[in-house]
Structures are given as structure tokens and as C-alpha cells.
Design a protein around this motif. Sequence first.
Motif, PDB file in Angstrom:
ATOM      1  N   LEU A 132       0.846  -1.205   0.000  1.00  0.00           N
ATOM      2  CA  LEU A 132       0.000   0.000   0.000  1.00  0.00           C
ATOM      3  C   LEU A 132       0.877   1.249   0.000  1.00  0.00           C
ATOM      4  CD1 LEU A 132      -2.805  -1.069   2.493  1.00  0.00           C
ATOM      5  CD2 LEU A 132      -3.176  -0.295   0.138  1.00  0.00           C
ATOM      6  N   MET A 133       1.958   1.212   0.789  1.00  0.00           N
ATOM      7  CA  MET A 133       2.859   2.357   0.824  1.00  0.00           C
ATOM      8  C   MET A 133       3.383   2.665  -0.581  1.00  0.00           C
ATOM      9  SD  MET A 133       6.649   2.565   2.516  1.00  0.00           S
ATOM     10  CE  MET A 133       7.304   1.504   1.206  1.00  0.00           C
ATOM     11  N   ALA A 134       3.828   1.625  -1.277  1.00  0.00           N
ATOM     12  CA  ALA A 134       4.334   1.820  -2.640  1.00  0.00           C
ATOM     13  C   ALA A 134       3.223   2.363  -3.539  1.00  0.00           C
ATOM     14  CB  ALA A 134       4.879   0.502  -3.184  1.00  0.00           C
ATOM     15  N   ASP A 135       2.011   1.863  -3.320  1.00  0.00           N
ATOM     16  CA  ASP A 135       0.876   2.302  -4.134  1.00  0.00           C
ATOM     17  C   ASP A 135       0.598   3.786  -3.918  1.00  0.00           C
ATOM     18  OD1 ASP A 135      -1.363   1.514  -5.928  1.00  0.00           O
ATOM     19  OD2 ASP A 135      -2.589   2.174  -4.230  1.00  0.00           O
ATOM     20  N   TRP A 136       0.668   4.259  -2.680  1.00  0.00           N
ATOM     21  CA  TRP A 136       0.419   5.680  -2.422  1.00  0.00           C
ATOM     22  C   TRP A 136       1.507   6.544  -3.045  1.00  0.00           C
ATOM     23  CZ3 TRP A 136      -1.238   3.298   2.660  1.00  0.00           C
ATOM     24  CH2 TRP A 136      -2.639   3.215   2.719  1.00  0.00           C
ATOM     25  N   ILE A 137       2.751   6.057  -2.967  1.00  0.00           N
ATOM     26  CA  ILE A 137       3.849   6.815  -3.596  1.00  0.00           C
ATOM     27  C   ILE A 137       3.566   6.952  -5.095  1.00  0.00           C
ATOM     28  CG2 ILE A 137       6.292   6.703  -4.224  1.00  0.00           C
ATOM     29  CD1 ILE A 137       6.777   5.345  -1.483  1.00  0.00           C
ATOM     30  N   ARG A 138       3.193   5.821  -5.689  1.00  0.00           N
ATOM     31  CA  ARG A 138       2.925   5.833  -7.130  1.00  0.00           C
ATOM     32  C   ARG A 138       1.757   6.753  -7.473  1.00  0.00           C
ATOM     33  NH1 ARG A 138       1.368   0.464 -10.647  1.00  0.00           N
ATOM     34  NH2 ARG A 138       0.240   1.556 -12.312  1.00  0.00           N
ATOM     35  N   ARG A 139       0.686   6.684  -6.686  1.00  0.00           N
ATOM     36  CA  ARG A 139      -0.491   7.506  -6.972  1.00  0.00           C
ATOM     37  C   ARG A 139      -0.181   8.999  -6.868  1.00  0.00           C
ATOM     38  NH1 ARG A 139      -5.758   5.153  -6.617  1.00  0.00           N
ATOM     39  NH2 ARG A 139      -5.647   2.890  -6.494  1.00  0.00           N
ATOM     40  N   ILE A 140       0.618   9.361  -5.867  1.00  0.00           N
ATOM     41  CA  ILE A 140       0.954  10.786  -5.719  1.00  0.00           C
ATOM     42  C   ILE A 140       1.792  11.240  -6.912  1.00  0.00           C
ATOM     43  CG2 ILE A 140       2.220  12.475  -4.321  1.00  0.00           C
ATOM     44  CD1 ILE A 140       1.483  10.647  -1.871  1.00  0.00           C
ATOM     45  N   LEU A 141       2.788  10.428  -7.275  1.00  0.00           N
ATOM     46  CA  LEU A 141       3.638  10.791  -8.414  1.00  0.00           C
ATOM     47  C   LEU A 141       2.809  10.908  -9.691  1.00  0.00           C
ATOM     48  CD1 LEU A 141       6.689   8.502  -7.572  1.00  0.00           C
ATOM     49  CD2 LEU A 141       6.713  11.015  -7.644  1.00  0.00           C
ATOM     50  N   ASP A 164      -5.786 -10.098  -3.571  1.00  0.00           N
ATOM     51  CA  ASP A 164      -5.697  -9.210  -2.397  1.00  0.00           C
ATOM     52  C   ASP A 164      -5.329  -7.791  -2.811  1.00  0.00           C
ATOM     53  OD1 ASP A 164      -6.377 -11.237  -0.743  1.00  0.00           O
ATOM     54  OD2 ASP A 164      -4.358 -11.608   0.039  1.00  0.00           O
ATOM     55  N   GLU A 165      -4.432  -7.675  -3.793  1.00  0.00           N
ATOM     56  CA  GLU A 165      -4.067  -6.334  -4.272  1.00  0.00           C
ATOM     57  C   GLU A 165      -5.286  -5.649  -4.890  1.00  0.00           C
ATOM     58  OE1 GLU A 165       0.468  -5.477  -4.760  1.00  0.00           O
ATOM     59  OE2 GLU A 165      -0.470  -5.957  -6.676  1.00  0.00           O
ATOM     60  N   GLU A 166      -6.051  -6.426  -5.614  1.00  0.00           N
ATOM     61  CA  GLU A 166      -7.225  -5.854  -6.267  1.00  0.00           C
ATOM     62  C   GLU A 166      -8.260  -5.409  -5.228  1.00  0.00           C
ATOM     63  OE1 GLU A 166      -8.783  -8.445  -9.327  1.00  0.00           O
ATOM     64  OE2 GLU A 166     -10.620  -7.247  -9.400  1.00  0.00           O
ATOM     65  N   ARG A 167      -8.455  -6.260  -4.210  1.00  0.00           N
ATOM     66  CA  ARG A 167      -9.456  -5.933  -3.188  1.00  0.00           C
ATOM     67  C   ARG A 167      -9.065  -4.721  -2.351  1.00  0.00           C
ATOM     68  NH1 ARG A 167     -11.425 -11.477  -0.365  1.00  0.00           N
ATOM     69  NH2 ARG A 167      -9.219 -12.009  -0.276  1.00  0.00           N
ATOM     70  N   THR A 168      -7.754  -4.492  -2.226  1.00  0.00           N
ATOM     71  CA  THR A 168      -7.333  -3.326  -1.453  1.00  0.00           C
ATOM     72  C   THR A 168      -7.007  -2.168  -2.397  1.00  0.00           C
ATOM     73  OG1 THR A 168      -5.162  -4.370  -1.335  1.00  0.00           O
ATOM     74  CG2 THR A 168      -6.528  -4.488   0.629  1.00  0.00           C
ATOM     75  N   ASN A 169      -7.352  -2.346  -3.659  1.00  0.00           N
ATOM     76  CA  ASN A 169      -7.218  -1.273  -4.652  1.00  0.00           C
ATOM     77  C   ASN A 169      -5.780  -0.835  -4.888  1.00  0.00           C
ATOM     78  OD1 ASN A 169      -8.787  -0.045  -6.508  1.00  0.00           O
ATOM     79  ND2 ASN A 169      -9.518   1.604  -5.181  1.00  0.00           N
ATOM     80  N   ILE A 170      -4.863  -1.781  -4.858  1.00  0.00           N
ATOM     81  CA  ILE A 170      -3.468  -1.477  -5.180  1.00  0.00           C
ATOM     82  C   ILE A 170      -3.320  -1.600  -6.694  1.00  0.00           C
ATOM     83  CG2 ILE A 170      -1.094  -2.321  -4.968  1.00  0.00           C
ATOM     84  CD1 ILE A 170      -1.818  -3.208  -2.102  1.00  0.00           C
ATOM     85  N   LYS A 171      -2.800  -0.538  -7.315  1.00  0.00           N
ATOM     86  CA  LYS A 171      -2.650  -0.586  -8.773  1.00  0.00           C
ATOM     87  C   LYS A 171      -1.666  -1.677  -9.160  1.00  0.00           C
ATOM     88  CE  LYS A 171      -3.646   4.160 -10.024  1.00  0.00           C
ATOM     89  NZ  LYS A 171      -3.242   5.234 -10.950  1.00  0.00           N
ATOM     90  N   PRO A 172      -2.029  -2.483 -10.142  1.00  0.00           N
ATOM     91  CA  PRO A 172      -1.100  -3.558 -10.524  1.00  0.00           C
ATOM     92  C   PRO A 172       0.194  -2.995 -11.113  1.00  0.00           C
ATOM     93  CG  PRO A 172      -2.992  -3.482 -12.016  1.00  0.00           C
ATOM     94  CD  PRO A 172      -3.266  -2.490 -10.918  1.00  0.00           C
ATOM     95  N   ALA A 173       1.309  -3.634 -10.771  1.00  0.00           N
ATOM     96  CA  ALA A 173       2.583  -3.237 -11.366  1.00  0.00           C
ATOM     97  C   ALA A 173       2.503  -3.461 -12.872  1.00  0.00           C
ATOM     98  CB  ALA A 173       3.706  -4.067 -10.758  1.00  0.00           C
TER      99      ALA A 173
END
Length: 735
Positions: A45-54, A110-119
Motif C-alpha cells: 500500500l505504501m508503494a501504491d500511495w507513492i505511485r499515486r501521488i507521483l 488481495d491487491e485488487e481488493r485493497t485497490n493497489i494498482k497492478p505493477a
Amino acid sequence: MLSIYNTLTKNVEEIRPITPGRVTMYTCGPTVYRYAHIGNLRTYLMADWIRRILEADGNEVYHIKNITDVGHMRQELAEAGGDKMIMAALAEGKSLQEIGEFYAEWFWKDEERTNIKPAHVFPWASHHIPEMLEMVTTLMGNGGAYEAGGNIYFDVNSFPEYGKLSRNFGGDLLEGVRAEADPLKRDPRDFTLWKAAEPGRDVKWDSPWGEGFPGWHIECSAMAHKYLGEHFDIHTGGVDNVFPHHEDEIAQSEGTFGHRHVNYWVHGQHLLADGAKMAKSAGNVFLVEDLATRGFDPLAFRYLCMTVRYRHRMNFTFTSLKAAEKALTGLRNRLWVWRNAAAGAGQHVLSNDGKTWSARFWDAVHNDLDLPTALAITWEMSRSELAPADKVELLLDFDRVFGLDLDKVPMQYEIGPTTSAAIDRRAALREQSAYSDADAMREEVIANGMVVEDIGTATRVRPQTMLELQSARWPSVSASREVPSLLDQPDLYEFTFLLNAYDYVDDVRRCVEAVLRHTGGASVEMIVVDNGSTDGTAEYLEQAQAEHAKVKVIHCDHVVGDAAGKNIGLKQARGKYIILLDASTEVVGDVMSPVAEHLADGTVGVFGPFGLTTDDMQHFHEEVDRGDADAMQAYCMAFRRADLESVGLMHESFRFYRNLDIDYCFQFKDAGYRVVCDSSLPLVRHEHRQWEELEENQRDELSRKNFGRFLKRWGNRPDLLINPAARGFDTGFRH
Ligand SMILES: [Zn+2]
């Protein structure tokens, strides 16, 4: 611009991509011979937030997340004593590839359910052996590595900067590698790049140095190089990856390329569950699936992770998850209300006030991913005087970072014709001030699984969330501290039978029915604590409670642990005598008379049929049939409720039952009471499935940990044993 804490420089730094507008990012991904737990998910999730902000800032982010498969699996599993599931799958003829795919599928779900963007790419380690060999070959050629006994080691002395990420240069470093004393290494800090295959190994590859398999660290260097080049922007992982994994990755990659490998190293802190490190053996490893099974929206876990800064340890509890889900539902409701209020406003331009809120929000998220502050700003904004249309626009904009899927909140929830008609009738009744009739109508709508909320003169109806539906079925608690103590209240019954029930509904039923069968018209209550069951035990207990006035059920919304579960029951007990039972036991006659008889003797604190004795505090034996014992096993243990005030409750650090009974008996002994045994009590012991179904290595770990807890408290108290002097037990302990 996003600033973030760089583990390499120990500073919060602005992210300046090597190629302006394009950010390259690598995340150490899952190991696919086990499920990813919510602690792992927090790091992703941390990586996902970094990516979303960028991305929100207009960058294109190219994100790689590796899949760690095969390689060392066999070896690791053998060391861990084998994993039943994997061993069973292998025995069934499943290939390691199939097992890996199974866990990878779960991970992606699990990534999909927690809305983590796929790499953009999920490279598998086993598909990149040539790339790894190429790096090893380069290191062999430039003096960065050496061969010994068919293994290739990285020569740490060839890389003077070794330790720059973890700041592990000297003693600590040796500390970390001591476990694997490999005589082939020139320096104990050297690490394996390639390992020769041992005889009989089937997962192996050809190499210039014979058949073998790669070391763990080399896979990330090789795959990062293949997809992101020799030098890229951001590398993320959990704090436990800093050393040795990422330290070694830097050494290999920079040793190979001769220049800097990664600009920003970002690490997420650990997640604790119920205040303890997650461990399968402690019963506090939770998967996204566990949360979903218990009715939670997986996005509530995402929300919860935003309430704690990524660099801080986070203590996960179901109480906090409930609060997060409530907050998330609240945000969705507000958006629903604002959208309806702003409907038909046409083209919207954000007001100046709106722009101020926006600036505050983006400052927070850019400031080292300060999501707790960003959330606080969001709530403040939602309660402000801002126009609904502004609020809608801002919240949806913020959600590009949050990732809570708020854009999926509809203008109108779909409601059936029955509900719709009921709502209309209710509105008419309210208009006529027929409020009690209107309230009855409201109940009808709720009974149909909907939530009714009146906002001003308007009425909103939405479907209940899973959690609301589940908690409407029966109330539950998340921790023993939520349950009030009735210990200072007078006795209501002669006996309380107390059962701390986990899964294994058949055992629970056998135990409950046996008590009901053999207590007849006696003054008895039976308290059953449902310790987070998911196998139908909860439903059975609800039914038993409905049918038998004696049965009282307290549900926990997850496995709260053994001592906590028992304490919940103890706090609620109202019987003069408490008889604690285990689901593996079956009462086959009158146990109440002997209990009352023995406990009439004020010197006796604990009475039961399965006594233990010890000579050395290390080994406890079932060799006493009648009379004084050193401890009583919790299969059946009786005591006076009135004594709990002075003896205290059980120690909740015992999440697993083992040795908790001994520990609790020593509490009684310390308060001056005897533990007395009579094996003729009419009780049958069946298979103890909680124990039988554990894996060998888990049993060892659990027993060791709980025994350690016991020894720490009572190891220097041999005076509490029934006859310490006769047992010659007086050396080696402090008095
Ligand atoms: Zn890695």
C-alpha cells in the motif's frame, strides 16, 4: 513535489526523477509459497500511495514488482520443518510452478481488493536465471565475486561502501550473519550469489560453475536491471528488507555496473496485530481474506493504514478496523449527500476556498506521505461550510491518492420496490406527524437490509454494509477490555461452566450438550466465549443460546487469544464456583458435587481431575491421581469466583493455551492456595484438535514461547512447588 524519507541518506528528499516526468520504481514483491498477510499488504500500500501521488503530479510511473518463487523454497521449507500445505501439494504431484501460481493468484486478488494498482510487470524469479547468471559472471570477471566449493560468493571486501544503506558496518553486521557460519566464505559478511545444487535437488539450473540455484538477493538486482536499467529512481520494501536483502542488492548491482543503482530507498515499518508481532503460532496472522470473511470491506484496511504514517509501526486491532470501516462508510455517505445536493449545478469551477483546502491537502501528502494529516484535512473540509459541489470535486480529487474507490459511490442506491413503497408511506406518515407509525415503517426497511437516514427533510436509503449486516446478527467484542467485569457483583448461580470455544463446532457441541445433560435442575449457567470462530460454531452457539436458558454466548469478532477469551468469560461469570472446560472434554456425570466439596476447603484454590507435578519446573508430569499437585490442566479446572479478586485474571500475553493453565495455577499458589486433584471426576478427554492439527514446528515454537513466559514469571519460585525440599530443587535459581 513529493518528498520522502530516503533510507540511504537518512533524509527526507524531494523525488527528482532521472528522466523528468518518468519515474522508475521497483518493489520487492511476494514470496509465492505462502499467503501474503496484512503486514505485507501494508508495505505494498505504501508503494501504491507513492505511485499515486507521483501520477497525480503528472508523472508517468513505471512500476515493477517481482514474484519470488522456487529457488530456495525446498531448503527453506526443510529448515522450517516443512509446510503441511506445500508438502501435501507436492505429494499430490503439483509442481512448484503450480503452487507458485496458486499463491500469486491470491496475492493479485488481495491487491485488487485493497485497490493497489497492478505493477506494469510482475517478473518471476525463476524466469530470470540467465539474467542472474550474467551478473554473477560479470562479478566473477571484475573481482567482485569468488568461487568456493561450487558456490559463488560476493566478496564484500571488494565493495568498500558495503553497509551504507543499513549503516551496518561492524559488530551488528556480524551479529546478523552469525547464524550461517559457512567455512567456505572468506569473510563472514560475504553472501551467496549462486549455490551448488546438493544431491537430490530437483530445482536447479546449469551454470558455468555446475548445476545450482541463485542466492535470494541476486534476483532483485537482475530483474531491476532488466526492466529498469542500471540506474533507476525508487526502490521500496519493508524495513526487514534493509539488511541484508537491500544492502546486498546495492553491493551486487553497484559492483556490477560500477555506479549508483537506486536513488531513493523507501521502507515501510512493521505491522503488529493485537500488540504483538504477527506469527502463525500466535494465531494473529491475518489475511485480507480473514477480514472479508468477518464482514469487513478490504478497503477499510486501506483506510486504516492511512491513519498511521508509513514510517511508524502500526498496531492492527479489529477495534481500529471497525472504526476505519465506519469512517469509510461516513465518507461514502457524505459524498452521496453532496452529490445529490449538487445535482444539476452544471459545469463547476472550484471556489477560492476550495483551492485553499486543495493546497493544504497536497502539501500534506507531498510531505513524506503524511496521510494521517491528509485524512484530517479531508474530514475538516467535509464539515466546513464549503459548497457541496466543491466538496464533491475535492474529495474525488483527493481519492486519486487515497484510492478508496469513492467515485463508485452512486447518485442513487438501488432499492427494491417494497423498500421504495415503504419509504414513501413513511414520508407520508411523517408529514402527518404520525411518528411512531413512521418509526415502525423504518424498522421494516431496516429489516430488509437497508439503512435509513434522514438529512433535513430528505430521506436517504442505502444497503447495509456487510459489517453492518453481520453485527446486526449478533454483537461481538474485539478485546477483553471491552467486556465489563462483574466480579464484584453477588453470585447468581451455584456454578458457572466456562468454555472458550474456537472452531471445531462438533467438539463444542459435544462439550455444551454434555454439560446440559448432566446439570439437570442445578443452579448453573454455561458461558461460552466464541473466540473468533468461522466454521459455524457461532451459529450453533446462537441456536444453543436460544434453546437453553443456561447457555450464554459472547462472540469475539476475531481470535482474541486464549487467555483473553477465558478472561472474558471469567469477567462475566456469576457462579459461586467456576468450572473451566476445554472443548475436547465431555462431562459424563456429576462433577458439581466433588467440585463444591473440595472447594469448601478454604485452603484449596484450584481443583480438577488432571493434576501435574514437576521436579525441576521444566518437565510437568501427569503422575498425580489424588491430592496436592503443582498445577492443574485446563481440560477441567475449578475455582471459587470470590478468589479472583485477589488472584487476578489470566495473563493475556498467552495467546495460545499451552502452559497458561500452569501459569494460572501458580497465581493461585502465589496467593497462598493449594492445587488439588482427583482423577475420579466423571470426565472424558477426547482428542485435543487444537493441538493435534498443529504442525510439528509450530508446536515446538508455541510450547517454547509460552514456557518462556511461564519461567520468566515463576522460574525463581520453587517455593511454590508442593515439596521443593524433598525434590532437592534449590540450585540454579535466585531466591
Ligand atoms: Zn527484493
